[in-house]
Design a protein around this motif. Sequence first.
Motif, short mmCIF file in Angstrom:
data_model
loop_
_atom_site.label_atom_id
_atom_site.label_comp_id
_atom_site.label_asym_id
_atom_site.label_seq_id
_atom_site.Cartn_x
_atom_site.Cartn_y
_atom_site.Cartn_z
N GLY A 286 0.80 -1.21 0.00
CA GLY A 286 0.00 0.00 0.00
C GLY A 286 0.84 1.26 0.00
N SER A 287 0.17 2.39 -0.21
CA SER A 287 0.82 3.68 -0.05
C SER A 287 1.00 3.96 1.44
CB SER A 287 -0.02 4.79 -0.69
OG SER A 287 -0.01 4.68 -2.10
N LYS B 110 2.73 5.71 11.43
CA LYS B 110 2.75 5.14 10.09
C LYS B 110 1.33 4.72 9.72
CE LYS B 110 6.44 3.31 8.73
NZ LYS B 110 7.66 2.48 8.51
N ILE B 111 0.88 5.15 8.55
CA ILE B 111 -0.45 4.82 8.06
C ILE B 111 -0.30 4.17 6.70
CG2 ILE B 111 -2.72 5.72 7.41
CD1 ILE B 111 -2.12 8.16 9.18
N ALA B 112 -0.86 2.98 6.55
CA ALA B 112 -0.83 2.28 5.27
C ALA B 112 -2.20 2.38 4.60
CB ALA B 112 -0.46 0.82 5.46
N ILE B 113 -2.22 2.64 3.30
CA ILE B 113 -3.47 2.85 2.56
C ILE B 113 -3.58 1.83 1.44
CG2 ILE B 113 -4.83 4.49 1.21
CD1 ILE B 113 -3.10 6.71 2.54
N SER B 114 -4.71 1.16 1.35
CA SER B 114 -4.95 0.19 0.29
C SER B 114 -6.30 0.44 -0.35
CB SER B 114 -4.91 -1.24 0.85
OG SER B 114 -5.35 -2.17 -0.12
N ARG C 167 -2.45 9.33 0.20
CA ARG C 167 -1.20 9.46 0.93
C ARG C 167 -0.72 10.90 0.93
NH1 ARG C 167 3.67 10.20 -0.63
NH2 ARG C 167 3.26 9.60 -2.80
N GLU C 168 -0.79 11.55 -0.22
CA GLU C 168 -0.35 12.94 -0.32
C GLU C 168 -1.19 13.85 0.56
OE1 GLU C 168 -0.67 13.58 -4.49
OE2 GLU C 168 1.28 12.69 -4.96
#
Length: 206
Positions: A119-120, A128-132, A145-146
């Motif tokens: 993920g981003s 920390k954050i993960a994006i899917s 994410r941006e």
Amino acid sequence: MGNTLFPVFLKTENIRFLIIGGGNVGFEKVSALLKQNPEAKIRIIAKTFGHDLKEAFNQYPHIEYQVKEFEESDIENTDIVIAATNDNSLHQKIKQVANAKNILVNVADQPDLCDFYLGSIVKKGDLKIAISTNGKSPTIAKRLRETFDENIPDEIDEVLHHLQLLRTHLKGDFRNKLEILNKITQTLSHSPEDLPRYMDYLSRYR
């Protein structure tokens, strides 16, 4: 089936990564790993390597690389495999060989062959954050994410540090500690940009 993904955060210092592919996509995967841990254990196999990866080898001499075609024996001593070539039949072979040894595989731009997605990631110190998007749209994940990166202040890491100290010194039972922490962090959840006022509020509980 819906979104059945289960997010986890791997301790990369304990993981041995094998990346197959030496082009732009391979470089992208290597860069993603190194951004999270510059000392990540990475081994790369490819018939040719692009300029960016060659530069990465100079900058990170601990990265192992071999100029060769993929062979089944390359899977040995590996925890996670990332396939990043332009050969779909090779990707299918890699997945079959790796899964037979209970090794998880990520295949670039082929969600149906992936055991997991990369993920981003938003990183602000210890936050920390993960994006899917469940493999649907890496572009949307990148845009999110941006957005998070722009709107979460860098000072959030200082907040985490103080909260850790506070949690260590709080007295009372779990319920009492939870009530205090919820009260303190309520300010942040309503107004994340107002960190100066938040830090002043937090200092009362040191």
